[in-house]
Design an enzyme around this catalytic site. Sequence first.
Site, PDB file in Angstrom:
ATOM      1  N   GLY A 213      99.123 -29.579 136.182  1.00 17.45           N
ATOM      2  CA  GLY A 213      99.257 -28.129 136.355  1.00 17.45           C
ATOM      3  C   GLY A 213      98.575 -27.668 137.622  1.00 17.45           C
ATOM      4  N   ASN A 214      98.389 -26.374 137.748  1.00 19.53           N
ATOM      5  CA  ASN A 214      97.662 -25.841 138.898  1.00 19.53           C
ATOM      6  C   ASN A 214      96.860 -24.624 138.457  1.00 19.53           C
ATOM      7  OD1 ASN A 214      99.358 -23.393 139.294  1.00 19.53           O
ATOM      8  ND2 ASN A 214     100.940 -24.926 139.707  1.00 19.53           N
TER       9      ASN A 214
END
Length: 420
Positions: A213-214
Amino acid sequence: MRIVLGVGGGIAAYKAASLLRLFTEAGHDVSVVPTESSKQFVGVATWEALSGNPVSSSVFDEVEKVNHVRLGHEADLIVVAPATADLLARAATGQANDLLTNTLLMARGPVVFAPAMHTEMWAHPATAANVATLRSRGAVVLEPGIGRLTGKDTGPGRLPEPDEIFTAALAAVDTADPAADSPAAAPGALAGTTVTITAGGTREPLDPVRFLGNRSSGKQGTALAEAAMAAGARVRLIAAHMDVPAPSGVELVRVETALELRAAAHAASGDSDVVIMAAAVADFRPSQVVETKIKKRDDEADPVITLVRNPDILQELVRARDAAGTGTPKLIVGFAAETGDATSDVLEYGRKKLARKGCDLLVLNRVGKSLVFGQDDTEVRILSPADSAEDAGESAAGTKAEVSARIISRISAELATRSA
Ligand SMILES: Cc1cc2nc3c(=O)[nH]c(=O)nc-3n(C[C@H](O)[C@H](O)[C@H](O)COP(=O)(O)O)c2cc1C
């Protein structure tokens, strides 16, 4: 701020008392204007006691004060909650048969309707047409919530929660305020347009429990959605993972991965006047998604994750528009989060990205671990292909809400030049 709180004749009228409290506790002076039928649900004494102001439903009370003229003129904001099907119809057709509808016709400031009714009433073409008319005139009509209605039924039609109405109402004022630091689009500047906004960060699965993810929180995309709604647009929010709730009033499309976001963005662009790609979309995804949880085994080597490139959705949208030749969406707006490095600065990266993607505007911000992602404040430059090589673009700084108001203002100005 002087606020008129109109209350329609629906069960949810009691929730307007919580909304009234939110306004008064924030220091605003509220005059409640209930419709005659709403008094079947909540009495005048409640409104007078909670607001500290006299309450009336008729233009024939205190005639010497000409209340409908006074209230409409003095109001910095009018909020109607709950807005019943009947009230939406009366407002859309410009009727003036009680104090509230007279006041609405006198108003020159922002007007926010928070509808509540049964799903069938909300979905009825007559109500849909009334909502479209009100939005085309610059009023903000929130989308109702989905959930339990008056009886045992559930569906779209629930009054948005009081805190959501409160936030949307204040956003409508910020956007309409010409004296605000960040000049916002005029109310109604985007009336009749559909704006699709992507927000949040994609998650690329590795196995059923893990993902790449980020740090995107979704705050920028949701702030843009609020600013676009306040300017009168119908807003579709394509939301990847977000730490913040989607604002009430948007048409929400939930996605998880870059490929899901890509499909949703292509599907949405066909009927969008503007597409704003504010989501943080993963550039790469694991080449393989393992069907069962990857186990830690002593007798096996540590797993190696290989990545494959995700499609460049922004570039694809621009190319699809060029290929179709329809000119829809009229405006495709990219976002670039760059850190800069030893060889190029952030602005140079931004300019190159704008040229490579071919989009109509590029909103550039500098990122780092504690810069931009998840923060409330931001600083951006809005780059356009029309800028000269030395031009550093229009800059905007402040809270994400303020910066969003500026971006939406620029977008409405660009749309106006394109249709001129
Ligand atoms: C128990 C009850 C609940 C109602 N709830 C709603 C509602 O949630 N939304 C709505 O549009 N009308 C509702 N109605 C119908 C309205 O009261 C009716 O259309 C009325 O004319 C609305 O007028 P006004 O909102 O303009 O005052 C309800 C009626 C009753 C008896």
